[in-house]
Scaffold this motif. Structure first.
Motif, PDB file in Angstrom:
ATOM      1  N   TYR A 200       0.834  -1.194   0.000  1.00 42.06           N
ATOM      2  CA  TYR A 200       0.000   0.000   0.000  1.00 42.06           C
ATOM      3  C   TYR A 200       0.872   1.249   0.000  1.00 42.06           C
ATOM      4  O   TYR A 200       1.993   1.243   0.501  1.00 42.06           O
ATOM      5  N   SER A 201       0.312   2.285  -0.650  1.00 43.76           N
ATOM      6  CA  SER A 201       1.059   3.523  -0.824  1.00 43.76           C
ATOM      7  C   SER A 201       0.094   4.664  -1.116  1.00 43.76           C
ATOM      8  O   SER A 201      -1.043   4.441  -1.526  1.00 43.76           O
ATOM      9  N   TYR A 202       0.554   5.897  -0.923  1.00 47.78           N
ATOM     10  CA  TYR A 202      -0.231   7.070  -1.288  1.00 47.78           C
ATOM     11  C   TYR A 202      -0.076   7.379  -2.778  1.00 47.78           C
ATOM     12  O   TYR A 202      -0.931   8.006  -3.371  1.00 47.78           O
ATOM     13  N   ASP A 203       1.017   6.933  -3.384  1.00 46.32           N
ATOM     14  CA  ASP A 203       1.313   7.205  -4.788  1.00 46.32           C
ATOM     15  C   ASP A 203       1.052   5.947  -5.614  1.00 46.32           C
ATOM     16  O   ASP A 203       1.768   4.955  -5.486  1.00 46.32           O
ATOM     17  N   HIS A 204       0.030   5.975  -6.471  1.00 46.48           N
ATOM     18  CA  HIS A 204      -0.344   4.764  -7.208  1.00 46.48           C
ATOM     19  C   HIS A 204       0.680   4.404  -8.280  1.00 46.48           C
ATOM     20  O   HIS A 204       0.870   3.226  -8.579  1.00 46.48           O
ATOM     21  N   ALA A 205       1.367   5.369  -8.860  1.00 47.35           N
ATOM     22  CA  ALA A 205       2.365   5.069  -9.888  1.00 47.35           C
ATOM     23  C   ALA A 205       3.563   4.339  -9.290  1.00 47.35           C
ATOM     24  O   ALA A 205       4.069   3.361  -9.869  1.00 47.35           O
ATOM     25  N   LEU A 206       4.016   4.777  -8.145  1.00 45.74           N
ATOM     26  CA  LEU A 206       5.118   4.113  -7.449  1.00 45.74           C
ATOM     27  C   LEU A 206       4.711   2.713  -6.999  1.00 45.74           C
ATOM     28  O   LEU A 206       5.498   1.766  -7.086  1.00 45.74           O
ATOM     29  N   LEU A 207       3.473   2.575  -6.558  1.00 42.19           N
ATOM     30  CA  LEU A 207       2.960   1.278  -6.135  1.00 42.19           C
ATOM     31  C   LEU A 207       2.900   0.298  -7.305  1.00 42.19           C
ATOM     32  O   LEU A 207       3.327  -0.853  -7.184  1.00 42.19           O
ATOM     33  N   ASP A 208       2.402   0.741  -8.450  1.00 41.34           N
ATOM     34  CA  ASP A 208       2.317  -0.127  -9.621  1.00 41.34           C
ATOM     35  C   ASP A 208       3.699  -0.533 -10.136  1.00 41.34           C
ATOM     36  O   ASP A 208       3.896  -1.659 -10.582  1.00 41.34           O
ATOM     37  N   ALA A 209       4.669   0.371 -10.062  1.00 39.38           N
ATOM     38  CA  ALA A 209       6.031   0.040 -10.479  1.00 39.38           C
ATOM     39  C   ALA A 209       6.646  -1.004  -9.548  1.00 39.38           C
ATOM     40  O   ALA A 209       7.330  -1.924 -10.012  1.00 39.38           O
ATOM     41  N   THR A 210       6.395  -0.901  -8.260  1.00 39.77           N
ATOM     42  CA  THR A 210       6.909  -1.876  -7.297  1.00 39.77           C
ATOM     43  C   THR A 210       6.264  -3.240  -7.507  1.00 39.77           C
ATOM     44  O   THR A 210       6.933  -4.272  -7.455  1.00 39.77           O
TER      45      THR A 210
ATOM     46  N   VAL B 147       6.376  -8.889  -9.431  1.00 38.56           N
ATOM     47  CA  VAL B 147       5.817  -9.926 -10.299  1.00 38.56           C
ATOM     48  C   VAL B 147       6.882 -10.447 -11.267  1.00 38.56           C
ATOM     49  O   VAL B 147       6.972 -11.656 -11.502  1.00 38.56           O
ATOM     50  N   SER B 148       7.707  -9.566 -11.810  1.00 36.69           N
ATOM     51  CA  SER B 148       8.768 -10.020 -12.714  1.00 36.69           C
ATOM     52  C   SER B 148       9.809 -10.860 -11.978  1.00 36.69           C
ATOM     53  O   SER B 148      10.355 -11.813 -12.543  1.00 36.69           O
ATOM     54  N   LEU B 149      10.076 -10.532 -10.714  1.00 42.22           N
ATOM     55  CA  LEU B 149      10.989 -11.350  -9.910  1.00 42.22           C
ATOM     56  C   LEU B 149      10.410 -12.742  -9.694  1.00 42.22           C
ATOM     57  O   LEU B 149      11.118 -13.742  -9.831  1.00 42.22           O
ATOM     58  N   ALA B 150       9.125 -12.815  -9.399  1.00 40.56           N
ATOM     59  CA  ALA B 150       8.481 -14.115  -9.190  1.00 40.56           C
ATOM     60  C   ALA B 150       8.418 -14.918 -10.480  1.00 40.56           C
ATOM     61  O   ALA B 150       8.590 -16.138 -10.471  1.00 40.56           O
ATOM     62  N   GLN B 151       8.195 -14.258 -11.602  1.00 43.96           N
ATOM     63  CA  GLN B 151       8.146 -14.954 -12.884  1.00 43.96           C
ATOM     64  C   GLN B 151       9.512 -15.476 -13.288  1.00 43.96           C
ATOM     65  O   GLN B 151       9.604 -16.506 -13.949  1.00 43.96           O
TER      66      GLN B 151
END
Length: 100
Positions: free
Chosen positions: A11-21, A26-30
């Motif tokens: 969770y974050s106040y900044d949705h762009a930073l959250l989506d990048a994280t 997800v790429s690490l898990a893949q």
């Protein structure tokens, strides 16, 4: 190799930073061929604050501020190799990570 189920809530106040994280996680898990469910966008928490502009007079003059908290939920069925790299995963400032 043992399989672990990792439930991650970000969770974050900044949705762009959250989506990048979330994208990096997800790429690490893949890359370790883990099963991934999500990211599921949870409802955004909305907080409204009302502040008087002048502390002594004119009650009708008030300012309204809003704070939105964006949430994402991911379930990862992980192996041991992923878990060692997940512990070293760097979460940027401004994003909180909750693991179960």
């Amino acid at each position: 190799m043992s399989e672990n189920t990792v439930k991650v809530k970000l969770y974050s106040y900044d949705h762009a930073l959250l989506d990048a994280t979330v994208k990096k996680l997800v790429s690490l898990a893949q890359s370790y061929k883990c099963k991934i469910v999500g990211p599921v966008p949870l409802p955004t928490k909305r907080e409204i604050f009302t502040v008087c502009r002048s502390p002594r007079m004119d009650k009708r003059s008030m300012e309204h501020f809003e704070r939105l908290t964006h949430n994402r939920y991911i379930v990862i069925t992980a192996n041991d190799n992923f878990m060692t790299s997940f512990r070293a995963f760097d979460v940027p400032a401004g994003v909180a990570l909750e693991i179960k």
